[in-house]
Write a protein that holds these residues in place. Structure first.
Motif, PDB file in Angstrom:
ATOM      1  N   UNK A   1      61.108  66.661   0.701  1.00 29.68           N
ATOM      2  CA  UNK A   1      60.240  66.367   1.833  1.00 29.68           C
ATOM      3  C   UNK A   1      58.826  66.085   1.357  1.00 29.68           C
ATOM      4  N   UNK A   2      58.131  65.215   2.084  1.00 29.91           N
ATOM      5  CA  UNK A   2      56.701  64.979   1.855  1.00 29.91           C
ATOM      6  C   UNK A   2      55.996  65.460   3.113  1.00 29.91           C
ATOM      7  N   UNK A   3      55.186  66.490   2.951  1.00 28.36           N
ATOM      8  CA  UNK A   3      54.529  67.121   4.086  1.00 28.36           C
ATOM      9  C   UNK A   3      53.543  66.174   4.760  1.00 28.36           C
TER      10      UNK A   3
ATOM     11  N   UNK B   1      57.497  67.246   8.198  1.00 28.75           N
ATOM     12  CA  UNK B   1      57.496  66.465   6.968  1.00 28.75           C
ATOM     13  C   UNK B   1      58.413  65.259   7.111  1.00 28.75           C
ATOM     14  N   UNK B   2      58.235  64.317   6.192  1.00 28.26           N
ATOM     15  CA  UNK B   2      59.099  63.136   6.136  1.00 28.26           C
ATOM     16  C   UNK B   2      60.131  63.344   5.033  1.00 28.26           C
ATOM     17  N   UNK B   3      61.373  62.976   5.302  1.00 27.28           N
ATOM     18  CA  UNK B   3      62.444  63.093   4.311  1.00 27.28           C
ATOM     19  C   UNK B   3      62.283  61.951   3.307  1.00 27.28           C
ATOM     20  N   UNK B   4      62.157  62.305   2.031  1.00 24.28           N
ATOM     21  CA  UNK B   4      61.969  61.326   0.962  1.00 24.28           C
ATOM     22  C   UNK B   4      63.291  61.031   0.257  1.00 24.28           C
ATOM     23  N   UNK B   5      64.101  62.069   0.041  1.00 31.56           N
ATOM     24  CA  UNK B   5      65.390  61.899  -0.638  1.00 31.56           C
ATOM     25  C   UNK B   5      66.354  62.981  -0.157  1.00 31.56           C
TER      26      UNK B   5
ATOM     27  N   UNK C   1      51.587  63.339  -6.456  1.00 33.02           N
ATOM     28  CA  UNK C   1      52.065  63.551  -5.085  1.00 33.02           C
ATOM     29  C   UNK C   1      52.694  64.935  -4.985  1.00 33.02           C
ATOM     30  N   UNK C   2      52.532  65.575  -3.821  1.00 33.29           N
ATOM     31  CA  UNK C   2      53.138  66.887  -3.611  1.00 33.29           C
ATOM     32  C   UNK C   2      54.375  66.754  -2.737  1.00 33.29           C
ATOM     33  N   UNK C   3      55.452  67.413  -3.151  1.00 38.62           N
ATOM     34  CA  UNK C   3      56.715  67.387  -2.433  1.00 38.62           C
ATOM     35  C   UNK C   3      57.202  68.813  -2.234  1.00 38.62           C
ATOM     36  N   UNK C   4      58.124  68.980  -1.286  1.00 42.81           N
ATOM     37  CA  UNK C   4      58.771  70.262  -1.062  1.00 42.81           C
ATOM     38  C   UNK C   4      60.275  70.011  -1.137  1.00 42.81           C
TER      39      UNK C   4
END
Length: 94
Positions: A12-14, A38-42, A79-82
Motif C-alpha cells: 500500500x501507498x499511504x 491507502x492506494x493498493x500498489x501491488x 517512497x514509503x510503502x506499507x
C-alpha cells in the motif's frame, strides 16, 4: 525497482494526511493524524496460506482502509510503502 508481495500480502501507498481541519485550522506536521486510507500498489498471488485457500479480493489501483497498527513500513527509492496481509484491509473505498 518494483515490490512484488508474496502470499496474501498487499503493498500500500499511504494517502496524504489532512493539513486543514473542517473548521479551517492548519495543522502542524506533528499534529496530523496518520491516515488509514491507502492506494493498493501491488497484490500477492494468494494461494494456500497456513492450510487455507486465500483468494485475493483487492486489485492494484483501488483505495482501501486498513487497520491502524497493521503492516510493515518500507522505504524504497525515496517512497514509503506499507506491506500488510489482506486480512488487515478493512474496506475498499469506492
Amino acid at each position: 525497482m518494483k515490490l512484488t508481495p508474496l502470499g496474501d500480502r498487499v503493498v500500500l501507498k499511504q494517502l496524504e494526511a489532512e493539513e486543514v481541519t473542517k473548521g479551517g485550522i492548519i495543522l502542524a506536521t506533528a499534529a496530523q493524524e496518520k491516515p488509514q486510507q491507502a492506494e493498493v500498489v501491488a497484490v500477492g498471488p494468494g494461494g494456500v496460506i497456513d492450510g487455507k485457500e486465500v483468494t485475493m479480493q483487492v486489485k492494484e489501483g483501488q483505495n482501501v482502509i486498513y487497520s491502524k497498527y497493521a503492516g510493515t513500513e518500507v522505504k524504497l527509492d525515496g517512497e514509503e510503502y506499507i506491506i500488510v496481509k489482506q486480512s488487515d484491509i478493512l474496506a475498499i473505498v469506492e
